[in-house]
Design a protein around this motif. Structure first.
Motif, PDB file in Angstrom:
ATOM      1  N   LEU A   1       9.362   1.643  -6.506  1.00 49.86           N
ATOM      2  CA  LEU A   1      10.289   0.566  -6.890  1.00 49.86           C
ATOM      3  C   LEU A   1      11.275   0.257  -5.762  1.00 49.86           C
ATOM      4  CD1 LEU A   1      11.038   1.529 -10.609  1.00 49.86           C
ATOM      5  CD2 LEU A   1       9.574  -0.314  -9.762  1.00 49.86           C
ATOM      6  N   LYS A   2      11.673   1.282  -5.019  1.00 55.01           N
ATOM      7  CA  LYS A   2      12.584   1.041  -3.892  1.00 55.01           C
ATOM      8  C   LYS A   2      11.922   0.134  -2.856  1.00 55.01           C
ATOM      9  CE  LYS A   2      15.195   5.384  -4.179  1.00 55.01           C
ATOM     10  NZ  LYS A   2      15.498   6.675  -3.492  1.00 55.01           N
ATOM     11  N   LEU A   3      10.642   0.399  -2.553  1.00 56.73           N
ATOM     12  CA  LEU A   3       9.937  -0.438  -1.587  1.00 56.73           C
ATOM     13  C   LEU A   3       9.737  -1.848  -2.128  1.00 56.73           C
ATOM     14  CD1 LEU A   3       7.202   1.897  -0.040  1.00 56.73           C
ATOM     15  CD2 LEU A   3       9.385   1.197   0.936  1.00 56.73           C
TER      16      LEU A   3
ATOM     17  N   ILE B   1       0.838  -1.195   0.000  1.00 60.78           N
ATOM     18  CA  ILE B   1       0.000   0.000   0.000  1.00 60.78           C
ATOM     19  C   ILE B   1       0.876   1.250   0.000  1.00 60.78           C
ATOM     20  CG2 ILE B   1      -1.696   1.317   1.313  1.00 60.78           C
ATOM     21  CD1 ILE B   1      -2.896  -1.252   2.285  1.00 60.78           C
ATOM     22  N   MET B   2       1.947   1.233   0.772  1.00 57.23           N
ATOM     23  CA  MET B   2       2.848   2.383   0.806  1.00 57.23           C
ATOM     24  C   MET B   2       3.463   2.630  -0.573  1.00 57.23           C
ATOM     25  SD  MET B   2       4.653   1.612   4.505  1.00 57.23           S
ATOM     26  CE  MET B   2       5.876   2.919   4.377  1.00 57.23           C
ATOM     27  N   ALA B   3       3.836   1.550  -1.253  1.00 58.43           N
ATOM     28  CA  ALA B   3       4.404   1.688  -2.593  1.00 58.43           C
ATOM     29  C   ALA B   3       3.380   2.279  -3.555  1.00 58.43           C
ATOM     30  CB  ALA B   3       4.888   0.325  -3.098  1.00 58.43           C
ATOM     31  N   ASP B   4       2.128   1.842  -3.442  1.00 64.38           N
ATOM     32  CA  ASP B   4       1.093   2.363  -4.327  1.00 64.38           C
ATOM     33  C   ASP B   4       0.801   3.829  -4.019  1.00 64.38           C
ATOM     34  OD1 ASP B   4      -0.505   1.639  -6.560  1.00 64.38           O
ATOM     35  OD2 ASP B   4      -2.280   1.748  -5.304  1.00 64.38           O
ATOM     36  N   CYS B   5       0.934   4.234  -2.751  1.00 64.37           N
ATOM     37  CA  CYS B   5       0.786   5.640  -2.404  1.00 64.37           C
ATOM     38  C   CYS B   5       1.852   6.477  -3.114  1.00 64.37           C
ATOM     39  CB  CYS B   5       0.896   5.836  -0.893  1.00 64.37           C
ATOM     40  SG  CYS B   5      -0.547   5.268   0.043  1.00 64.37           S
ATOM     41  N   HIS B   6       3.065   5.972  -3.147  1.00 64.24           N
ATOM     42  CA  HIS B   6       4.129   6.683  -3.863  1.00 64.24           C
ATOM     43  C   HIS B   6       3.764   6.845  -5.335  1.00 64.24           C
ATOM     44  CE1 HIS B   6       7.179   7.307  -0.846  1.00 64.24           C
ATOM     45  NE2 HIS B   6       7.211   6.041  -0.501  1.00 64.24           N
TER      46      HIS B   6
END
Length: 322
Positions: free
Chosen positions: A218-220, A203-208
């Motif tokens: 991509l880093k996450l 979810i955090m990656a999609d927020c980015h």
């Protein structure tokens, strides 16, 4: 903890699905909806600003320290306020409105929460714990049908118990569902600092992505904990990673990312449906219409719950291909 909290919902089996085709919000294969988070000032729970001035405007001018005579000969009421007029109550600040939260339906008691979630509230005073539990339960109940209302309930719980990880987690998930991506990212980061959980990473990656930062997504996706994820969480991260590649215009890289996932799994679980759909959608974006048609049919074959619009996409492709 994220999965445990979701168990309180009356429906739904993971990250929120978008309205377009039932694709998961954490697994949009294309550009995420919403390029930035919406300000929490849109909440109907309260208004910001200074209290209204007193009714009747400024008090009459004084002459020699005595109240000035009025047309009726009667001096103004004590304090310079015109007689017979009530002073209006000041409006609540945004902070006060958020603390109060939306009205809680009587039928929501807080007992709807999973035991593991309720256990984390036991360190609070009894009445406070009960109030927080009711707001958390309401957030879980409304998150699919009215995500903005769920967000307001979650933020009311956060205002009362911001040092409890499960509360910050709930606030983050509700903010994400309501499209408040910056807030969601901040809340989930806080929850992760408190309990060390990595389940929030997709979810955090999609927020980015939603905030226009695919490189951060991509880093996450390359975090050391991702290979140890359960199949569903790993699939969600794969879909987000492929979407970030698409955001960067790297369609071939997006396809390779998805091809490394278990697309041919015999499971009919929702995560397999979402993986296949993301692959079919990316194939079509890459101009490989015949391959995309094949995969939309493979999605439709296992999508018994109609989580996606794979059947409609296949029909549209068939008409285009003749």
């Amino acid at each position: 903890m994220a999965d445990q909290r979701r168990n309180q919902r009356p429906s739904g089996d993971g990250p929120r699905r978008s309205s377009s085709g039932g694709r998961p919000a954490a697994g949009r294969s294309g550009k995420p909806t919403g390029s930035s988070s919406r300000s929490s000032s849109s909440s109907s729970a309260g208004r910001s600003g200074k209290p209204d001035s007193r009714a009747g405007g400024k008090p009459p001018a004084r002459s020699g320290g005595k109240p000035a005579a009025r047309s009726g000969g009667k001096p103004p009421a004590r304090g310079g306020r015109p007689a017979g007029r009530r002073e209006e109550k000041p409006t609540r600040t945004e902070e006060q409105a958020r603390y109060d939260g939306p009205e809680l339906p009587e039928e929501i008691t807080g007992r709807e929460l999973d035991r593991s979630v309720a256990a984390q509230l036991k360190g609070l005073p009894e009445k406070l714990a009960a109030r927080v539990a009711r707001h958390l339960a309401a957030a879980g109940i409304f998150i699919d049908e009215n995500p903005e209302l769920a967000y307001q309930h979650a933020m009311a719980a956060r205002a009362r118990a911001s040092r409890i990880a499960v509360v910050r987690e709930a606030a983050g998930e509700a903010a994400y569902a309501a499209g408040h991506y910056a807030e969601a990212l901040a809340e989930l980061r806080a929850a992760k600092r408190m309990n060390g959980a990595t389940a929030y990473l997709p979810i955090m990656a999609d927020c980015h992505r939603a905030l226009g930062k695919p490189q951060e997504a991509l880093k996450l996706a390359k975090s050391p904990s991702v290979p140890n994820f359960a199949p569903e969480a790993k699939a969600e991260m794969t879909i987000v990673e492929a979407g970030a590649r698409r955001d960067l215009g790297q369609l071939d890289a997006a396809l390779r990312t998805l091809e490394l996932a278990p697309l041919m799994s015999k499971s009919r679980a929702s995560w397999v449906v979402r993986l296949r759909y993301a692959y079919a959608d990316t194939l079509e974006a890459a101009g490989r219409d015949q391959d995309a048609l094949t995969w939309f049919h493979r999605v439709d074959a296992i999508d018994s719950e109609e989580l996606t619009d794979a059947a409609d996409r296949a029909e549209a492709l068939e008409k285009r291909l003749g």
